[in-house]
Scaffold this motif. Structure first.
Motif, mmCIF file in Angstrom:
data_model
loop_
_atom_site.group_PDB
_atom_site.id
_atom_site.type_symbol
_atom_site.label_atom_id
_atom_site.label_comp_id
_atom_site.label_asym_id
_atom_site.label_seq_id
_atom_site.Cartn_x
_atom_site.Cartn_y
_atom_site.Cartn_z
ATOM 1 N N HIS A 22 35.270 28.940 -7.211
ATOM 2 C CA HIS A 22 34.461 27.929 -7.880
ATOM 3 C C HIS A 22 35.179 26.589 -7.775
ATOM 4 O O HIS A 22 36.406 26.546 -7.817
ATOM 5 C CB HIS A 22 34.284 28.300 -9.364
ATOM 6 C CG HIS A 22 33.163 27.568 -10.017
ATOM 7 N ND1 HIS A 22 33.312 26.308 -10.534
ATOM 8 C CD2 HIS A 22 31.864 27.909 -10.207
ATOM 9 C CE1 HIS A 22 32.163 25.912 -11.033
ATOM 10 N NE2 HIS A 22 31.255 26.852 -10.834
ATOM 11 N N ALA A 55 37.192 37.693 4.815
ATOM 12 C CA ALA A 55 37.029 36.490 3.977
ATOM 13 C C ALA A 55 38.239 35.564 4.120
ATOM 14 O O ALA A 55 38.119 34.348 3.979
ATOM 15 C CB ALA A 55 36.842 36.894 2.512
ATOM 16 N N PHE A 63 43.857 35.336 -2.478
ATOM 17 C CA PHE A 63 42.981 34.985 -3.605
ATOM 18 C C PHE A 63 43.807 34.519 -4.809
ATOM 19 O O PHE A 63 43.409 33.598 -5.517
ATOM 20 C CB PHE A 63 42.073 36.175 -3.966
ATOM 21 C CG PHE A 63 40.977 36.373 -2.961
ATOM 22 C CD1 PHE A 63 39.710 35.838 -3.173
ATOM 23 C CD2 PHE A 63 41.200 37.039 -1.769
ATOM 24 C CE1 PHE A 63 38.705 35.969 -2.236
ATOM 25 C CE2 PHE A 63 40.209 37.189 -0.814
ATOM 26 C CZ PHE A 63 38.959 36.653 -1.050
ATOM 27 N N PHE A 77 17.609 31.664 -12.079
ATOM 28 C CA PHE A 77 18.687 30.689 -12.322
ATOM 29 C C PHE A 77 18.042 29.310 -12.560
ATOM 30 O O PHE A 77 18.370 28.594 -13.520
ATOM 31 C CB PHE A 77 19.618 30.690 -11.103
ATOM 32 C CG PHE A 77 20.930 29.960 -11.250
ATOM 33 C CD1 PHE A 77 21.126 28.952 -12.178
ATOM 34 C CD2 PHE A 77 22.008 30.280 -10.427
ATOM 35 C CE1 PHE A 77 22.344 28.275 -12.291
ATOM 36 C CE2 PHE A 77 23.228 29.623 -10.527
ATOM 37 C CZ PHE A 77 23.391 28.615 -11.449
ATOM 38 N N HIS A 115 25.688 23.371 -16.887
ATOM 39 C CA HIS A 115 27.042 23.509 -16.352
ATOM 40 C C HIS A 115 27.550 22.165 -15.878
ATOM 41 O O HIS A 115 28.032 22.037 -14.761
ATOM 42 C CB HIS A 115 27.063 24.553 -15.225
ATOM 43 C CG HIS A 115 28.359 25.271 -15.132
ATOM 44 N ND1 HIS A 115 29.057 25.442 -13.981
ATOM 45 C CD2 HIS A 115 29.103 25.859 -16.105
ATOM 46 C CE1 HIS A 115 30.163 26.105 -14.225
ATOM 47 N NE2 HIS A 115 30.212 26.369 -15.504
ATOM 48 N N ALA A 173 23.934 32.070 -4.461
ATOM 49 C CA ALA A 173 25.034 33.031 -4.260
ATOM 50 C C ALA A 173 24.721 34.400 -4.861
ATOM 51 O O ALA A 173 25.179 35.420 -4.348
ATOM 52 C CB ALA A 173 26.323 32.470 -4.851
ATOM 53 N N GLY A 214 30.213 35.100 -4.563
ATOM 54 C CA GLY A 214 30.461 35.370 -5.979
ATOM 55 C C GLY A 214 31.916 35.194 -6.351
ATOM 56 O O GLY A 214 32.312 35.495 -7.473
HETATM 57 N N1 CMC Z 1 36.024 33.592 -0.022
HETATM 58 C C1 CMC Z 1 37.086 33.300 0.737
HETATM 59 N N2 CMC Z 1 37.784 32.147 0.645
HETATM 60 C C2 CMC Z 1 37.364 31.259 -0.250
HETATM 61 C C3 CMC Z 1 36.254 31.493 -1.095
HETATM 62 C C4 CMC Z 1 35.570 32.725 -0.948
HETATM 63 N N3 CMC Z 1 34.511 32.991 -1.702
HETATM 64 N N4 CMC Z 1 36.049 30.433 -1.898
HETATM 65 C C5 CMC Z 1 37.018 29.555 -1.577
HETATM 66 N N5 CMC Z 1 37.810 30.044 -0.599
HETATM 67 C C6 CMC Z 1 39.014 29.410 -0.014
HETATM 68 C C7 CMC Z 1 38.633 28.312 0.958
HETATM 69 O O1 CMC Z 1 38.508 28.790 2.269
HETATM 70 C C8 CMC Z 1 39.795 27.368 0.790
HETATM 71 O O2 CMC Z 1 40.889 27.887 1.507
HETATM 72 P P1 CMC Z 1 41.974 26.888 2.173
HETATM 73 O O3 CMC Z 1 42.626 26.185 1.034
HETATM 74 O O4 CMC Z 1 42.878 27.783 2.945
HETATM 75 O O5 CMC Z 1 41.182 25.968 3.060
HETATM 76 C C9 CMC Z 1 40.140 27.472 -0.702
HETATM 77 O O6 CMC Z 1 39.708 28.781 -1.089
HETATM 78 C C10 CMC Z 1 39.438 26.442 -1.577
HETATM 79 O O7 CMC Z 1 38.039 26.561 -1.332
HETATM 80 P P2 CMC Z 1 37.055 25.340 -1.134
HETATM 81 O O8 CMC Z 1 35.953 25.751 -0.229
HETATM 82 O O9 CMC Z 1 37.831 24.109 -0.805
HETATM 83 O O10 CMC Z 1 36.545 25.215 -2.605
HETATM 84 P P3 CMC Z 1 35.271 24.460 -3.048
HETATM 85 O O11 CMC Z 1 35.540 24.017 -4.409
HETATM 86 O O12 CMC Z 1 34.885 23.407 -2.056
HETATM 87 O O13 CMC Z 1 34.138 25.584 -2.976
HETATM 88 C C11 CMC Z 1 32.674 27.316 -3.607
HETATM 89 C C12 CMC Z 1 33.681 26.270 -4.086
HETATM 90 C C13 CMC Z 1 31.993 27.945 -4.815
HETATM 91 C C14 CMC Z 1 31.598 26.628 -2.746
HETATM 92 C C15 CMC Z 1 33.406 28.389 -2.778
HETATM 93 O O14 CMC Z 1 34.388 29.009 -3.584
HETATM 94 C C16 CMC Z 1 32.466 29.426 -2.174
HETATM 95 O O15 CMC Z 1 31.897 29.187 -1.117
HETATM 96 N N6 CMC Z 1 32.276 30.586 -2.871
HETATM 97 C C17 CMC Z 1 31.328 31.576 -2.427
HETATM 98 C C18 CMC Z 1 29.916 31.153 -2.832
HETATM 99 C C19 CMC Z 1 29.674 31.333 -4.309
HETATM 100 O O16 CMC Z 1 30.006 32.343 -4.901
HETATM 101 N N7 CMC Z 1 29.039 30.310 -4.920
HETATM 102 C C20 CMC Z 1 28.649 30.347 -6.330
HETATM 103 C C21 CMC Z 1 29.333 29.303 -7.130
HETATM 104 S S1 CMC Z 1 29.195 29.609 -8.889
HETATM 105 C C22 CMC Z 1 27.535 29.381 -9.249
HETATM 106 C C23 CMC Z 1 27.198 27.972 -9.383
HETATM 107 O O17 CMC Z 1 27.649 27.313 -10.333
HETATM 108 O O18 CMC Z 1 26.445 27.498 -8.523
#
Ligand code: CMC
Length: 434
Positions: A309, A295, A359, A390, A232, A270, A306
């Motif tokens: 991204h 959330a 969302f 994974f 990826h 995750a 989940g």
């Molecule tokens: N639930 C609620 N809000 C969210 C979520 C979520 N799962 N993901 C992002 N946001 C919000 C975040 O709070 C932010 O809001 P604001 O603009 O108001 O501050 C906005 O969306 C952008 O999020 P970010 O944290 O700046 O985005 P990022 O690119 O830094 O984080 C992520 C990406 C995957 C870490 C995050 O979406 C997350 O924590 N998701 C849940 C964990 C998860 O499912 N991880 C698996 C990723 S896919 C497998 C892999 O490739 O590893």
């Protein structure tokens, strides 16, 4: 690449610098800022690498806006429908699809290197029984560096290939044994006549006292999951492998570092967190909307696991494929009511979230981990093994990216700079005067 440039004008001094604008085969053009510090005396600041390409790579392409993922130019949908995990491994490490003979040879090579050195068995017993299998995996993979001195010249492409084969071959054995150790069950040795995934299932579930035949449906579903997780591009764990490997550290140490990075719930951990969340929802009796509201609440650390991204601002193409497999598997197999209930909750939660303004505005869609955990549960795989699988799948991606980095004659040790915000020039005060 192209002859285009971008001119940066320093408003504070009027100095100008022309920086090369690089064109990828597809994706955003990229400003080569490597001369910036020399020319203007400035660093760039980009926490989390949001706008920074850390390397050039020809392995995996992804377009997060459109939801596109390709390995060596082949769309993931085609590979998922027509290929096998070992063929995808061959494609990734050799940069071409194999002929029939090449694939047969490769499968033979991998299935004949699945054994671990007997002394490695003792590493497992050094762990507590309740150790997380990811902790065991980090340790045992790191320890492989102490066993394979014979082909560890990282500047020799042939040695790099042998290391890639060894890691792909031995990872299922390490993964399964991490689980067996925690369960207090005897280690099952690999069986070379079985396919890659059948062999893994056999090492996970068979007992010396009973005949076990891996379920072909499960083996096929697992093979698909491995394909979808194989690489990826520059995610956190892959970037960690590259950074660790950039110091010319041995590849087993670099991959162990990648496993450690994968472990976190924001990355590979995750899938485990999703199941815990779905179970919590089912047990709580509360509405799905109340979890979605949590959330969205910035004062609550709860996130929809989940979902979201860094790169995909559209439905993760892997999640689309996994969602279909998940339905098929639960229909075809004797799945329990609990597994079906988890899938129903996941689908209902997805619907509520995708219709919620928060969302929608942030382009938060289900990612690969949203449905993979349900499939793992249906396979009888315990939750703490999800991220281990994974890691097993991603090993080919890590080692391919590591080898690509080393084959670039211009590769340098990775050494980011910083924006220092601490105190300066303090006067040391002897302890008795503080
Ligand atoms: N639930 C609620 N809000 C969210 C979520 C979520 N799962 N993901 C992002 N946001 C919000 C975040 O709070 C932010 O809001 P604001 O603009 O108001 O501050 C906005 O969306 C952008 O999020 P970010 O944290 O700046 O985005 P990022 O690119 O830094 O984080 C992520 C990406 C995957 C870490 C995050 O979406 C997350 O924590 N998701 C849940 C964990 C998860 O499912 N991880 C698996 C990723 S896919 C497998 C892999 O490739 O590893």
């Amino acid at each position: 690449m192209s002859d285009e440039t971008v001119t940066i004008i320093d408003d504070t001094t009027g100095k100008k610098v022309q920086l090369p604008l690089l064109s990828p085969t597809r994706g955003p053009k990229t400003i080569d800022i490597s001369a910036l510090y020399k020319e203007l005396g400035y660093f760039t600041f980009d926490p989390g690498f949001v706008s920074t390409a850390s390397c050039a790579s020809s392995i995996t392409f992804l377009d997060g806006e459109k939801g596109v993922l390709q390995y060596r130019g082949y769309p993931i949908e085609q590979l998922a429908a027509q290929s096998s995990y070992l063929e995808v491994c061959f494609l990734l490490i050799n940069d071409k699809l194999p002929s029939r003979q090449e694939l047969d040879d490769f499968e033979y090579e991998i299935t004949n290197h699945t054994m671990l050195h007997e002394a490695l068995k003792r590493f497992f017993s050094g762990f507590r029984r309740d150790a997380h299998p990811m902790a065991i995996m980090v340790g045992v993979v790191g320890a492989l560096g102490a066993f394979y001195h014979d082909h560890m010249d990282i500047h020799n492409p042939e040695h790099r290939m042998i290391t890639a084969h060894r890691l792909i071959a031995k990872m299922p054995t390490i993964a399964a044994w991490s689980y067996r150790y925690a369960m207090g069950k005897p280690f099952i040795y690999p069986v070379n006549s079985m396919s890659y995934t059948e062999n893994f299932l056999n090492m996970m579930y068979s007992m010396p006292s009973e005949k076990y035949t891996p379920n072909p449906l499960l083996a096929k579903a697992l093979d698909l999951i491995l394909i979808l997780h194989a690489d990826h591009e520059q995610n956190a764990s892959t970037s960690t492998v590259r950074l660790a490997g950039s110091s010319d550290a041995n590849p087993f140490a670099a991959v162990a570092a990648g496993i450690a990075a994968l472990w976190g719930p924001a990355h590979g951990g995750a899938n485990e967190a999703v199941i815990r969340m779905l179970m919590e929802i089912n047990e709580s009796g509360k509405s799905l909307q109340s979890f979605v509201d949590r959330a969205k609440d910035k004062d609550d650390s709860f996130r929809l696991m989940g979902f979201g991204h860094r790169v995909y601002k559209n439905y993760d193409p892997r999640a689309k494929l996994i969602r279909v497999i998940c339905h098929q598997l639960l229909n075809d197999m004797e799945s329990t009511g609990e597994q079906k209930k988890l899938l129903e909750t996941a689908m209902a939660l997805e619907k509520v979230a995708l219709e919620d303004g928060y969302f929608v505005k942030r382009n938060l869609y289900p990612n690969v981990d949203f449905y993979s955990g349900i499939i793992f549960l249906a396979m009888g795989i315990p939750m703490n093994m999800f991220t281990v699988i994974f890691a097993m799948a991603r090993t080919v991606g890590w080692i391919t990216q590591w080898a690509e980095m080393l084959s670039d004659d211009n590769h340098k040790i990775g050494r980011p700079r910083q924006l220092y915000t601490g105190p300066i020039d303090l006067e040391y005060v002897p302890i008795e005067k503080r």
